[in-house]
Design a protein around this motif. Structure first.
Motif, PDB file in Angstrom:
ATOM      1  N   ALA A  49      79.277  35.364  62.659  1.00 46.70           N
ATOM      2  CA  ALA A  49      78.082  34.519  62.594  1.00 46.70           C
ATOM      3  C   ALA A  49      77.633  34.108  63.990  1.00 46.70           C
ATOM      4  N   LEU A  50      78.574  33.727  64.823  1.00 48.58           N
ATOM      5  CA  LEU A  50      78.248  33.321  66.184  1.00 48.58           C
ATOM      6  C   LEU A  50      77.634  34.479  66.968  1.00 48.58           C
ATOM      7  N   THR A  51      78.190  35.665  66.813  1.00 44.87           N
ATOM      8  CA  THR A  51      77.652  36.856  67.476  1.00 44.87           C
ATOM      9  C   THR A  51      76.224  37.121  67.015  1.00 44.87           C
ATOM     10  N   GLN A  52      75.987  37.000  65.712  1.00 47.84           N
ATOM     11  CA  GLN A  52      74.656  37.231  65.165  1.00 47.84           C
ATOM     12  C   GLN A  52      73.670  36.162  65.651  1.00 47.84           C
ATOM     13  N   LEU A  53      74.087  34.909  65.648  1.00 47.88           N
ATOM     14  CA  LEU A  53      73.230  33.820  66.117  1.00 47.88           C
ATOM     15  C   LEU A  53      72.874  34.002  67.600  1.00 47.88           C
ATOM     16  N   GLU A  54      73.856  34.328  68.414  1.00 51.53           N
ATOM     17  CA  GLU A  54      73.605  34.549  69.839  1.00 51.53           C
ATOM     18  C   GLU A  54      72.653  35.720  70.068  1.00 51.53           C
ATOM     19  N   ALA A  55      72.701  36.720  69.193  1.00 55.06           N
ATOM     20  CA  ALA A  55      71.839  37.892  69.349  1.00 55.06           C
ATOM     21  C   ALA A  55      70.381  37.590  69.014  1.00 55.06           C
ATOM     22  N   ILE A  56      70.131  36.701  68.036  1.00 54.22           N
ATOM     23  CA  ILE A  56      68.747  36.455  67.622  1.00 54.22           C
ATOM     24  C   ILE A  56      68.095  35.259  68.316  1.00 54.22           C
ATOM     25  N   LEU A  57      68.880  34.386  68.921  1.00 57.97           N
ATOM     26  CA  LEU A  57      68.310  33.205  69.587  1.00 57.97           C
ATOM     27  C   LEU A  57      67.321  33.530  70.712  1.00 57.97           C
ATOM     28  N   PRO A  58      67.602  34.485  71.581  1.00 59.38           N
ATOM     29  CA  PRO A  58      66.686  34.728  72.707  1.00 59.38           C
ATOM     30  C   PRO A  58      65.267  35.118  72.297  1.00 59.38           C
ATOM     31  N   THR A  59      65.089  35.674  71.118  1.00 52.42           N
ATOM     32  CA  THR A  59      63.757  36.123  70.694  1.00 52.42           C
ATOM     33  C   THR A  59      63.119  35.169  69.683  1.00 52.42           C
ATOM     34  N   ALA A  60      63.705  33.999  69.482  1.00 57.29           N
ATOM     35  CA  ALA A  60      63.189  33.046  68.494  1.00 57.29           C
ATOM     36  C   ALA A  60      61.832  32.489  68.894  1.00 57.29           C
ATOM     37  N   SER A  61      60.973  32.310  67.901  1.00 56.98           N
ATOM     38  CA  SER A  61      59.700  31.617  68.118  1.00 56.98           C
ATOM     39  C   SER A  61      59.963  30.126  68.243  1.00 56.98           C
ATOM     40  N   PHE A  62      60.862  29.621  67.402  1.00 59.73           N
ATOM     41  CA  PHE A  62      61.337  28.248  67.496  1.00 59.73           C
ATOM     42  C   PHE A  62      62.608  28.123  66.681  1.00 59.73           C
ATOM     43  N   VAL A  63      63.336  27.031  66.915  1.00 55.44           N
ATOM     44  CA  VAL A  63      64.615  26.777  66.257  1.00 55.44           C
ATOM     45  C   VAL A  63      64.590  25.369  65.675  1.00 55.44           C
ATOM     46  N   ALA A  64      65.118  25.221  64.477  1.00 60.09           N
ATOM     47  CA  ALA A  64      65.247  23.903  63.850  1.00 60.09           C
ATOM     48  C   ALA A  64      66.735  23.606  63.676  1.00 60.09           C
ATOM     49  N   ILE A  65      67.108  22.346  63.863  1.00 55.77           N
ATOM     50  CA  ILE A  65      68.495  21.950  63.652  1.00 55.77           C
ATOM     51  C   ILE A  65      68.548  20.799  62.648  1.00 55.77           C
ATOM     52  N   ASP A  66      69.670  20.683  61.987  1.00 55.51           N
ATOM     53  CA  ASP A  66      69.866  19.646  60.981  1.00 55.51           C
ATOM     54  C   ASP A  66      71.351  19.348  60.937  1.00 55.51           C
ATOM     55  N   GLU A  67      71.682  18.152  60.508  1.00 55.89           N
ATOM     56  CA  GLU A  67      73.093  17.812  60.334  1.00 55.89           C
ATOM     57  C   GLU A  67      73.256  16.985  59.074  1.00 55.89           C
ATOM     58  N   GLU A  68      74.402  17.093  58.490  1.00 57.76           N
ATOM     59  CA  GLU A  68      74.781  16.252  57.358  1.00 57.76           C
ATOM     60  C   GLU A  68      75.958  15.416  57.822  1.00 57.76           C
ATOM     61  N   MET A  69      75.902  14.124  57.509  1.00 58.24           N
ATOM     62  CA  MET A  69      76.951  13.216  57.964  1.00 58.24           C
ATOM     63  C   MET A  69      77.707  12.636  56.765  1.00 58.24           C
ATOM     64  N   THR A  70      78.820  11.990  57.034  1.00 60.21           N
ATOM     65  CA  THR A  70      79.645  11.407  55.977  1.00 60.21           C
ATOM     66  C   THR A  70      79.028  10.147  55.390  1.00 60.21           C
ATOM     67  N   GLY A  71      77.932   9.667  55.955  1.00 56.32           N
ATOM     68  CA  GLY A  71      77.223   8.508  55.433  1.00 56.32           C
ATOM     69  C   GLY A  71      75.851   8.409  56.057  1.00 56.32           C
ATOM     70  N   ILE A  72      74.967   7.621  55.421  1.00 54.45           N
ATOM     71  CA  ILE A  72      73.608   7.481  55.953  1.00 54.45           C
ATOM     72  C   ILE A  72      73.175   6.023  56.097  1.00 54.45           C
ATOM     73  N   ARG A  73      74.064   5.097  55.733  1.00 51.76           N
ATOM     74  CA  ARG A  73      73.691   3.679  55.766  1.00 51.76           C
ATOM     75  C   ARG A  73      74.912   2.846  56.125  1.00 51.76           C
ATOM     76  N   VAL A  74      74.791   2.009  57.135  1.00 53.19           N
ATOM     77  CA  VAL A  74      75.886   1.110  57.500  1.00 53.19           C
ATOM     78  C   VAL A  74      75.826  -0.121  56.613  1.00 53.19           C
ATOM     79  N   ASP A  75      74.668  -0.745  56.554  1.00 52.53           N
ATOM     80  CA  ASP A  75      74.421  -1.904  55.701  1.00 52.53           C
ATOM     81  C   ASP A  75      72.912  -2.025  55.547  1.00 52.53           C
ATOM     82  N   LYS A  76      72.452  -3.057  54.883  1.00 54.63           N
ATOM     83  CA  LYS A  76      71.019  -3.217  54.623  1.00 54.63           C
ATOM     84  C   LYS A  76      70.191  -3.256  55.910  1.00 54.63           C
ATOM     85  N   SER A  77      70.794  -3.709  57.003  1.00 51.87           N
ATOM     86  CA  SER A  77      70.039  -3.818  58.260  1.00 51.87           C
ATOM     87  C   SER A  77      69.649  -2.461  58.838  1.00 51.87           C
TER      88      SER A  77
END
Length: 133
Positions: A49-77
């Motif tokens: 996967a890393l080899t494939q990603l490195e091969a296609i990145l140089p010709t990308a029109s644009f790249v989007a990134i996203d992450e999922e975390m173990t939580g999304i809220r600390v408290d109501k604040s």
């Protein structure tokens, strides 16, 4: 596996147009899927996967990134409010990010075709994989 192809309206910037297309398809935005690839990256296929990603990145029109975390809220604040400006929202999210860990990281590489549509090639990296993944 699937890859997403989308045609963007020439009157809108790429990111807002793509976002609009993905939420509410319209005649100015054509969505179609193509059988190419969507990569779920595990311990077994990480190097390929890393080899494939490195091969296609140089010709990308644009790249989007996203992450999922173990939580999304600390408290109501840390909940978003209508009165949030950019700085206050950022401070809330920085506080949330300091309390939780990333468990999945996504990278989607977009390439523009001659027809004007874009091919999306998503990679999902599991940061904390199960024992056998």
């Amino acid at each position: 596996s699937l890859s997403l192809s989308l045609s963007l309206s020439p009157t809108l910037p790429p990111f807002s147009s793509a976002s609009l297309c993905l939420r509410t398809p319209s005649p100015s935005c054509e969505l179609k899927t193509e059988s190419q690839f969507s990569m779920e990256v595990t311990n077994e296929n990480f190097e390929a996967a890393l080899t494939q990603l490195e091969a296609i990145l140089p010709t990308a029109s644009f790249v989007a990134i996203d992450e999922e975390m173990t939580g999304i809220r600390v408290d109501k604040s840390t909940d978003p409010t209508g009165g949030d400006n950019g700085q206050s929202r950022y401070q809330k999210m920085a506080r949330v990010a300091s309390h939780f860990n990333i468990m999945q990281f996504g990278v989607c590489v977009f390439h523009k075709e001659e027809s004007g549509s874009y091919i999306a090639r998503p990679f999902n990296f599991y940061i904390f994989p199960e024992e056998n993944s």
